[in-house]
Write a protein that holds these residues in place. Structure first.
Motif, PDB file in Angstrom:
ATOM      1  N   ASN A 148      32.265 -26.299 -26.223  1.00 51.63           N
ATOM      2  CA  ASN A 148      31.353 -27.221 -25.551  1.00 51.63           C
ATOM      3  C   ASN A 148      30.832 -28.248 -26.560  1.00 51.63           C
ATOM      4  O   ASN A 148      29.635 -28.418 -26.749  1.00 51.63           O
ATOM      5  CB  ASN A 148      30.196 -26.435 -24.918  1.00 51.63           C
ATOM      6  N   THR A 149      31.779 -28.906 -27.225  1.00 54.22           N
ATOM      7  CA  THR A 149      31.429 -29.943 -28.196  1.00 54.22           C
ATOM      8  C   THR A 149      32.172 -31.228 -27.865  1.00 54.22           C
ATOM      9  O   THR A 149      33.048 -31.245 -27.000  1.00 54.22           O
ATOM     10  CB  THR A 149      31.787 -29.511 -29.641  1.00 54.22           C
ATOM     11  N   GLY A 150      31.852 -32.267 -28.602  1.00 56.46           N
ATOM     12  CA  GLY A 150      32.472 -33.562 -28.366  1.00 56.46           C
ATOM     13  C   GLY A 150      33.725 -33.804 -29.177  1.00 56.46           C
ATOM     14  O   GLY A 150      34.249 -34.926 -29.189  1.00 56.46           O
ATOM     15  N   GLY A 151      34.242 -32.785 -29.862  1.00 58.02           N
ATOM     16  CA  GLY A 151      35.438 -32.974 -30.682  1.00 58.02           C
ATOM     17  C   GLY A 151      36.276 -31.716 -30.767  1.00 58.02           C
ATOM     18  O   GLY A 151      35.869 -30.633 -30.347  1.00 58.02           O
ATOM     19  N   THR A 152      37.481 -31.858 -31.332  1.00 59.90           N
ATOM     20  CA  THR A 152      38.373 -30.713 -31.529  1.00 59.90           C
ATOM     21  C   THR A 152      37.776 -29.770 -32.566  1.00 59.90           C
ATOM     22  O   THR A 152      37.231 -30.213 -33.580  1.00 59.90           O
ATOM     23  CB  THR A 152      39.762 -31.197 -31.981  1.00 59.90           C
ATOM     24  N   GLN A 153      37.883 -28.486 -32.294  1.00 56.68           N
ATOM     25  CA  GLN A 153      37.327 -27.477 -33.195  1.00 56.68           C
ATOM     26  C   GLN A 153      38.403 -26.479 -33.580  1.00 56.68           C
ATOM     27  O   GLN A 153      39.337 -26.216 -32.816  1.00 56.68           O
ATOM     28  CB  GLN A 153      36.168 -26.733 -32.519  1.00 56.68           C
ATOM     29  N   SER A 154      38.283 -25.925 -34.783  1.00 57.53           N
ATOM     30  CA  SER A 154      39.215 -24.892 -35.232  1.00 57.53           C
ATOM     31  C   SER A 154      38.426 -23.702 -35.761  1.00 57.53           C
ATOM     32  O   SER A 154      37.283 -23.839 -36.215  1.00 57.53           O
ATOM     33  CB  SER A 154      40.149 -25.433 -36.317  1.00 57.53           C
ATOM     34  N   PHE A 155      39.073 -22.546 -35.692  1.00 55.74           N
ATOM     35  CA  PHE A 155      38.401 -21.333 -36.154  1.00 55.74           C
ATOM     36  C   PHE A 155      39.470 -20.298 -36.488  1.00 55.74           C
ATOM     37  O   PHE A 155      40.459 -20.148 -35.764  1.00 55.74           O
ATOM     38  CB  PHE A 155      37.469 -20.788 -35.069  1.00 55.74           C
ATOM     39  N   ASP A 156      39.285 -19.582 -37.596  1.00 52.15           N
ATOM     40  CA  ASP A 156      40.205 -18.527 -37.996  1.00 52.15           C
ATOM     41  C   ASP A 156      39.733 -17.197 -37.423  1.00 52.15           C
ATOM     42  O   ASP A 156      38.662 -16.696 -37.790  1.00 52.15           O
ATOM     43  CB  ASP A 156      40.288 -18.428 -39.518  1.00 52.15           C
ATOM     44  N   LEU A 157      40.527 -16.638 -36.521  1.00 47.64           N
ATOM     45  CA  LEU A 157      40.233 -15.323 -35.973  1.00 47.64           C
ATOM     46  C   LEU A 157      40.698 -14.276 -36.974  1.00 47.64           C
ATOM     47  O   LEU A 157      41.884 -14.201 -37.295  1.00 47.64           O
ATOM     48  CB  LEU A 157      40.955 -15.127 -34.640  1.00 47.64           C
ATOM     49  N   PRO A 158      39.805 -13.438 -37.489  1.00 50.26           N
ATOM     50  CA  PRO A 158      40.189 -12.508 -38.565  1.00 50.26           C
ATOM     51  C   PRO A 158      41.064 -11.369 -38.070  1.00 50.26           C
ATOM     52  O   PRO A 158      40.942 -10.902 -36.932  1.00 50.26           O
ATOM     53  CB  PRO A 158      38.829 -11.981 -39.055  1.00 50.26           C
ATOM     54  N   ARG A 159      41.948 -10.933 -38.949  1.00 48.59           N
ATOM     55  CA  ARG A 159      42.864  -9.843 -38.623  1.00 48.59           C
ATOM     56  C   ARG A 159      42.103  -8.557 -38.308  1.00 48.59           C
ATOM     57  O   ARG A 159      42.575  -7.714 -37.556  1.00 48.59           O
ATOM     58  CB  ARG A 159      43.835  -9.611 -39.770  1.00 48.59           C
ATOM     59  N   GLU A 160      40.898  -8.400 -38.889  1.00 43.86           N
ATOM     60  CA  GLU A 160      40.096  -7.202 -38.635  1.00 43.86           C
ATOM     61  C   GLU A 160      39.688  -7.112 -37.165  1.00 43.86           C
ATOM     62  O   GLU A 160      39.462  -6.016 -36.645  1.00 43.86           O
ATOM     63  CB  GLU A 160      38.836  -7.192 -39.508  1.00 43.86           C
ATOM     64  N   VAL A 161      39.604  -8.255 -36.499  1.00 42.52           N
ATOM     65  CA  VAL A 161      39.216  -8.301 -35.086  1.00 42.52           C
ATOM     66  C   VAL A 161      40.436  -8.233 -34.179  1.00 42.52           C
ATOM     67  O   VAL A 161      40.433  -7.542 -33.156  1.00 42.52           O
ATOM     68  CB  VAL A 161      38.406  -9.585 -34.791  1.00 42.52           C
ATOM     69  N   ILE A 162      41.488  -8.940 -34.555  1.00 39.99           N
ATOM     70  CA  ILE A 162      42.677  -9.054 -33.699  1.00 39.99           C
ATOM     71  C   ILE A 162      43.683  -7.950 -33.967  1.00 39.99           C
ATOM     72  O   ILE A 162      44.306  -7.417 -33.047  1.00 39.99           O
ATOM     73  CB  ILE A 162      43.345 -10.431 -33.896  1.00 39.99           C
TER      74      ILE A 162
END
Length: 483
Positions: free
Chosen positions: A390-404
Motif C-alpha cells: 500500500n505504497t506509491g512505489g515498487t517495493q522489494s523484500f527478502d523473505l528469509p529461508r528460516e521462514v520459508i
C-alpha cells in the motif's frame, strides 16, 4: 463432421484441464465463525423484484422506502455468491416505520414492504441451497413508539420514552426481559435463520445479553449470535470501533501506518470491517483524500480477507458506494457497473474459502512499515505469504529461508510471479505499487513437464483440427465444381 466435433471437444477439455485457473478452489467446511465472511445489506435498498409490495414507495426521497424486497435478494443471490461471501446479513426484517428496519413495530410480523412469510422462507431456503448462512438484525431498544408491546397498558411500567420519539424497554424488569427474549425465540423457531445480530444494545446489562445468547444457543448450538456494537457479552465475535478506525485510516491513502492491524486479541474473534451500515462509507474517506476508491478498496479487502477475524463488507462496497451518513450512505444498489473490483474480491474469497490456513491458521508478521505489510498464514497442511504493498512505489523484500524453508517455490496467484530460492538462501519479493499478492508456498519441483506436455498436446490437436477443417472445405469446393 463427427471427427471434427470430436477434435474440437478434445481441445476444449485439454485446455480446461491444463490451464485451469490457480484461483479455482474447493470450499472448505465451515466449523467456526472465523470460517465465515459476511455480506451486510438492507433488504429495502438491494433490489426491487416484486411491485406488489410497493406501498407508498418513493425512490426520490432518501428517507422513504425504495422497494427492495425478499424476492429481490433471491434474484441477486448469484451476485453475492460471485463475491464469495458465506454469510448474508439481511438487517432487520420486522414490521417497521423506517426503511432500515430499526423502528420496529412488531417482532411477530414481517415488514410488508419486504414481502410475505412464504417469500421470506423461500429466501432462506435459496440461501441455504447455495451453501451460505443467513442472519437477521434484532433491535432490542429504540424501537417505534407504535410497537405492539407499548400498546398494552399492562406494560407501561417498563416502557421508556426516548427524546427522539422512539421507545426502549427497561430490561432490568423481568417482564420486559421475558417479552423481548420470547419474541426472539419465537422468530428463530418459525424461521430457520442461522443467527441473530442483536442491535441497539447500548446500556443493556451484559448479564441479560448473555442470558439471551445462551437461550438462543440452547435451541441450536450452532446458532450464531452477534452484535454490531462493542460489548462485554459473549457474542460469537466482537466489534472493535478502534480496529475499524485503524483499518480506515491505514487504507484511505498510501503509505499510512499499518502497525496494530494484526495485533493479537484475546477471547472472541474480531469482526474486521472498514465501514458499516451505521457509519461513513470508506469510499468517502478515500475520495476526500483524492485517491481512487476501487484501488483503496482492493487494498482494504485483501487485508480484511487474509488477517485473523471475521471479514464483513457493507453492500455496495464492491461498486465503491459513497456517502457521509444514512440515508445518503444507503443508496439503491446498482448492479450495472464495472466488474473489476467485484472479480478481485471474488478471487480473494476463493482463496480464503478454499484455505483453512488463510481463515484460521497462525499468522506471523514478517514486515510492517510505511504501507508495506508482509505476513505468513499457515497451518500443518499449507503456508501462504500475503504481501500488501500500500505504497506509491515498487517495493522489494527478502523473505528469509528460516521462514520459508529450503528448496521452495512461491507462486503468486494474481501477478503470476514465481519466487525461487536465491544463492543466499532467501527469496526475493518485488511488488509493484498498490498491489496485493498471495503467494502459495510449494515444494520446488522444477520444470513442470506435465503442464508443458499438455500445452504441446493442445498445439498438436489444434493444428490437426485446422487441417481437418481445411480438408473438409477443399472437399466441398471440389464437389461444388463437379455439379
Amino acid at each position: 463432421m463427427k471427427t471434427e466435433k470430436w477434435m474440437l471437444m478434445t481441445i476444449i477439455m485439454t485446455l480446461f484441464v491444463s490451464m485451469v485457473s490457480p484461483l479455482t478452489t474447493i470450499a472448505a467446511a465451515k466449523e467456526t465463525i472465523e470460517d465465515e465472511s459476511i455480506y451486510d445489506l438492507l433488504v429495502d435498498r438491494y433490489f426491487n423484484q416484486s411491485f406488489e409490495n410497493d406501498f407508498e414507495v418513493n425512490t426520490q426521497t432518501p428517507e422513504a422506502f425504495a422497494g427492495g424486497d425478499f424476492k429481490g435478494v433471491v434474484e441477486k443471490l448469484d451476485h453475492i455468491e460471485k463475491l464469495g461471501f458465506s454469510m448474508i446479513s439481511l438487517g432487520p426484517v420486522f414490521s417497521t416505520e423506517t426503511y432500515d428496519g430499526k423502528r420496529v413495530m412488531d417482532y411477530g410480523k414481517l415488514e410488508r414492504h419486504f414481502g410475505t412469510s412464504e417469500e421470506f422462507t423461500a429466501l432462506i431456503d435459496k440461501i441455504h441451497q447455495k451453501n451460505m448462512s443467513v442472519i437477521v438484525d434484532f433491535p432490542i431498544q429504540n424501537v417505534s413508539s407504535k410497537h405492539v408491546l407499548a400498546s398494552n397498558e399492562a406494560n407501561d411500567a417498563w416502557i421508556i420514552e426516548n427524546t427522539d420519539g422512539t421507545i426502549s424497554f427497561d430490561l432490568t424488569n423481568e417482564d420486559a426481559q421475558q417479552a423481548v427474549l420470547n419474541a426472539a425465540l419465537d422468530f428463530v423457531t418459525q424461521y430457520k435463520v442461522d443467527g441473530l445480530r442483536i442491535t441497539s444494545i447500548e446500556e443493556v446489562d451484559t448479564n441479560y445479553l448473555n442470558d439471551m445468547i445462551n437461550a438462543l444457543k440452547e435451541e441450536n448450538e450452532d446458532f450464531y449470535v452477534l452484535s454490531n456494537e462493542p460489548s462485554e457479552a459473549e457474542f460469537d465475535a466482537k466489534v472493535s470501533t478502534e480496529q475499524e478506525e485503524l483499518l480506515r485510516q491505514a487504507f484511505k491513502t498510501v503509505e499510512n501506518e499499518t502497525t496494530g492491524i494484526v495485533e493479537p486479541t484475546e477471547g472472541k474473534p474480531v469482526i474486521q470491517q472498514v465501514d458499516s451500515l451505521n457509519s461513513r462509507r470508506f469510499t468517502a474517506d478515500s475520495a476526500e483524500s483524492n485517491m481512487f476508491p476501487p484501488t483503496r478498496l482492493k487494498m482494504a479487502m485483501a487485508t480484511l480477507l487474509s488477517i485473523p477475524g471475521v471479514p464483513l463488507m457493507t453492500y455496495g462496497s464492491e461498486i465503491a458506494v459513497n456517502g457521509e451518513q444514512p440515508p445518503e450512505s444507503h443508496p439503491l444498489m446498482n448492479f450495472k457497473t464495472e466488474e473489476e473490483l467485484i472479480e478481485f474480491i471474488g478471487d480473494v474469497q476463493k482463496l480464503r474459502n478454499g484455505s483453512a490456513a488463510l481463515r484460521t491458521g497462525s499468522i506471523e508478521m514478517l514486515h510492517n512499515e510505511a504501507g508495506l505489510m508482509i505476513y505468513k498464514r499457515s497451518n500443518e497442511e499449507e503456508s501462504w505469504i500475503v504481501a500488501i504493498n500500500n505504497t506509491g512505489g515498487t517495493q522489494s523484500f527478502d523473505l528469509p529461508r528460516e521462514v520459508i524453508g529450503d528448496n521452495k517455490e512461491l507462486n503468486g496467484l494474481f501477478e503470476s510471479d514465481i519466487l525461487r530460492q536465491k544463492d543466499d538462501g532467501n527469496y526475493k519479493l518485488v511488488l509493484s505499487r498498490e498491489i496485493a499478492e498471495f503467494y502459495k508456498v510449494n515444494d520446488n519441483k522444477g520444470f513442470n513437464k506435465g503442464y508443458m506436455a499438455a500445452l504441446a498436446l493442445v498445439y498438436i490437436l489444434f493444428i490437426g483440427f485446422i487441417y481437418l477443417v481445411w480438408r473438409k472445405g477443399k472437399q466441398k469446393k471440389r464437389e461444388a465444381e463437379m455439379k
